[in-house]
Design a protein around this motif. Structure first.
Motif, PDB file in Angstrom:
ATOM      1  N   VAL A  34       0.844  -1.209   0.000  1.00 46.01           N
ATOM      2  CA  VAL A  34       0.000   0.000   0.000  1.00 46.01           C
ATOM      3  C   VAL A  34       0.875   1.253   0.000  1.00 46.01           C
ATOM      4  O   VAL A  34       0.627   2.204  -0.768  1.00 46.01           O
ATOM      5  CB  VAL A  34      -0.947  -0.003   1.213  1.00 46.01           C
ATOM      6  N   ILE A  35       1.907   1.268   0.829  1.00 42.10           N
ATOM      7  CA  ILE A  35       2.794   2.442   0.898  1.00 42.10           C
ATOM      8  C   ILE A  35       3.473   2.685  -0.449  1.00 42.10           C
ATOM      9  O   ILE A  35       3.512   3.817  -0.951  1.00 42.10           O
ATOM     10  CB  ILE A  35       3.841   2.250   2.012  1.00 42.10           C
ATOM     11  N   LEU A  36       4.004   1.634  -1.036  1.00 43.24           N
ATOM     12  CA  LEU A  36       4.705   1.775  -2.316  1.00 43.24           C
ATOM     13  C   LEU A  36       3.746   2.169  -3.435  1.00 43.24           C
ATOM     14  O   LEU A  36       4.108   2.955  -4.318  1.00 43.24           O
ATOM     15  CB  LEU A  36       5.425   0.469  -2.664  1.00 43.24           C
ATOM     16  N   THR A  41       2.033   6.023  -7.332  1.00 37.28           N
ATOM     17  CA  THR A  41       0.970   6.748  -8.029  1.00 37.28           C
ATOM     18  C   THR A  41       1.060   8.251  -7.814  1.00 37.28           C
ATOM     19  O   THR A  41       0.591   9.031  -8.640  1.00 37.28           O
ATOM     20  CB  THR A  41      -0.411   6.240  -7.580  1.00 37.28           C
ATOM     21  N   SER A  42       1.635   8.667  -6.686  1.00 41.87           N
ATOM     22  CA  SER A  42       1.824  10.106  -6.487  1.00 41.87           C
ATOM     23  C   SER A  42       2.901  10.643  -7.434  1.00 41.87           C
ATOM     24  O   SER A  42       2.844  11.802  -7.854  1.00 41.87           O
ATOM     25  CB  SER A  42       2.217  10.389  -5.034  1.00 41.87           C
ATOM     26  N   LEU A  43       3.866   9.798  -7.767  1.00 37.73           N
ATOM     27  CA  LEU A  43       4.894  10.185  -8.736  1.00 37.73           C
ATOM     28  C   LEU A  43       4.398  10.051 -10.169  1.00 37.73           C
ATOM     29  O   LEU A  43       4.830  10.788 -11.059  1.00 37.73           O
ATOM     30  CB  LEU A  43       6.146   9.307  -8.543  1.00 37.73           C
ATOM     31  N   GLN A  44       3.479   9.077 -10.400  1.00 38.43           N
ATOM     32  CA  GLN A  44       2.935   8.836 -11.733  1.00 38.43           C
ATOM     33  C   GLN A  44       1.415   8.688 -11.629  1.00 38.43           C
ATOM     34  O   GLN A  44       0.913   7.572 -11.528  1.00 38.43           O
ATOM     35  CB  GLN A  44       3.510   7.559 -12.344  1.00 38.43           C
ATOM     36  N   SER A  49      -4.913   4.586 -14.192  1.00 41.04           N
ATOM     37  CA  SER A  49      -5.700   4.174 -15.349  1.00 41.04           C
ATOM     38  C   SER A  49      -5.686   2.660 -15.488  1.00 41.04           C
ATOM     39  O   SER A  49      -4.756   1.985 -15.047  1.00 41.04           O
ATOM     40  CB  SER A  49      -5.143   4.810 -16.630  1.00 41.04           C
ATOM     41  N   SER A  50      -6.733   2.131 -16.110  1.00 42.49           N
ATOM     42  CA  SER A  50      -6.863   0.679 -16.283  1.00 42.49           C
ATOM     43  C   SER A  50      -5.700   0.123 -17.089  1.00 42.49           C
ATOM     44  O   SER A  50      -5.169  -0.950 -16.768  1.00 42.49           O
ATOM     45  CB  SER A  50      -8.191   0.363 -16.974  1.00 42.49           C
ATOM     46  N   GLY A 292      10.187   0.349  -9.536  1.00 45.90           N
ATOM     47  CA  GLY A 292       9.546   1.487 -10.193  1.00 45.90           C
ATOM     48  C   GLY A 292       9.742   2.786  -9.432  1.00 45.90           C
ATOM     49  O   GLY A 292      10.007   3.832 -10.036  1.00 45.90           O
ATOM     50  N   VAL A 293       9.633   2.744  -8.122  1.00 44.57           N
ATOM     51  CA  VAL A 293       9.777   3.950  -7.306  1.00 44.57           C
ATOM     52  C   VAL A 293      11.209   4.473  -7.355  1.00 44.57           C
ATOM     53  O   VAL A 293      11.434   5.684  -7.500  1.00 44.57           O
ATOM     54  CB  VAL A 293       9.352   3.656  -5.844  1.00 44.57           C
ATOM     55  N   THR A 294      12.189   3.580  -7.227  1.00 45.89           N
ATOM     56  CA  THR A 294      13.587   4.039  -7.278  1.00 45.89           C
ATOM     57  C   THR A 294      13.909   4.660  -8.631  1.00 45.89           C
ATOM     58  O   THR A 294      14.646   5.646  -8.715  1.00 45.89           O
ATOM     59  CB  THR A 294      14.540   2.862  -7.006  1.00 45.89           C
TER      60      THR A 294
END
Length: 333
Positions: A34-36, A41-44, A49-50, A292-294
């Motif tokens: 959930v955190i990641l 999603t805050s970065l992208q 979107s589906s 993805g986050v890094t």
């Protein structure tokens, strides 16, 4: 009324007793996921979107399949290092042999799944019959399978038909196909876990001696669970072929330790007898989202590898602490 009768009346019925709460090791992967996901999603923002959800699931699906294999094996107190080699055999065979027709695609997908079952069964026979250590057996067969993959396709190449490449893309009934594929995998696990063979897997991992006395065959159970592992690894090879559109004799090697780590982080105990596929799915996508986050934060990729290693250490420590606590409670009773 006797004292014994009164004490029985004061006891709560078993059906009304409080259900056991999930431990930290079971909730950890979901909290991290959930955190990641919120961070990613805050970065992208487009990830909501589906189409992007489907792509995210597709990026982690090969790891989910290999981790599914490891989950079944680790529950029996084993490990399967050969999944990387079997994944490579599947991937290289498809890249070299499959044609463009639907019949050819279906035929070769069936062939590689059968090969996966046979290779896994070989592991199960060596482990269940000869009682060799799973680590040693699967380390050897990993090398053998990698050698076969190199013989099939010495270098990265070959081609995958478009009909197979586009299989995980698009939607069905309004949802990405990868969502349905993930639901199918969870359903398969749920059904298999409730069969006699599925219960034998958990029994063997919980207490091998008690399982044997209850009629569970170590030999048959080992063959079945490692054959299942081989099928999952072969399926992962098929799925990665849809993403790379080519074959590689080393494509599966990076997935081995990641799959074990995702399984353990997902709540499956290395001590055996405890775990499930739902937590493994969470653990696999934790790894996918970490990468993805890094990348989105512009952080060097080695921090992603470092964080995955630290998570694995934390997960193993939590399992160890849980087992020690259970044993201590058992002695006090």
């Amino acid at each position: 009324m006797s004292v014994g009768s009164a004490s029985l009346m004061r006891r709560k019925p078993a059906s009304l007793s409080r259900l056991p709460r999930p431990g930290i090791s079971e909730t950890l992967p979901w909290v991290l996921l959930v955190i990641l996901w919120i961070l990613d999603t805050s970065l992208q923002p487009a990830l909501w979107s589906s189409e992007q959800i489907g792509l995210t699931l597709a990026n982690g699906m090969a790891l989910v399949l290999v981790a599914m294999a490891e989950t079944a094996v680790i529950i029996t107190r084993g490990i399967d290092l050969s999944v990387g080699g079997m994944m490579a055999i599947s991937n290289t065979l498809l890249a070299r042999e499959v044609g463009g027709s639907t019949v050819s695609v279906l035929l070769w997908c069936a062939i590689v799944l059968i090969i996966g079952a046979a290779g896994g069964a070989l592991n199960g026979i060596l482990i269940g019959v000869t009682r060799l250590q799973p680590f040693v057996v699967t380390l050897a067969t990993w090398s053998i399978f990698d050698g076969i993959a190199l013989w099939i396709l010495p270098t990265t190449g070959g081609s995958i038909p478009n009909s197979l490449i586009t299989l995980p893309l698009g939607t069905w009934l309004g949802l990405p196909r990868t969502v349905w594929f993930l639901v199918l995998l969870i359903a398969i696990w749920a059904v298999l876990a409730r069969t006699r063979s599925g219960r034998a897997v958990y029994a063997l991992g919980s207490d091998p001696v008690a399982a044997r006395l209850s009629g569970v065959s170590r030999r048959k159970t080992s063959i079945k669970v490692y054959a299942f592992s081989g099928v999952c690894a072969a399926a992962a090879g098929i799925f990665i072929a849809t993403q790379t559109a080519s074959g590689s004799p080393t494509v599966g090697d990076p997935f081995i330790l990641s799959a074990v780590a995702a399984t353990v982080i997902g709540g499956t105990s290395l001590f055996g007898g405890k775990g499930g596929f739902a937590g493994t799915v969470a653990g696999a996508f934790v790894f996918t989202l970490i990468n993805g986050v890094t990348f989105q934060l512009g952080i060097n990729s080695y921090w992603g590898e470092l964080s995955q290693g630290l998570l694995l250490i934390v997960a193993v420590a939590l399992h160890h602490a849980t087992e020690r606590g259970a044993r201590a409670r058992g002695r006090r009773r």
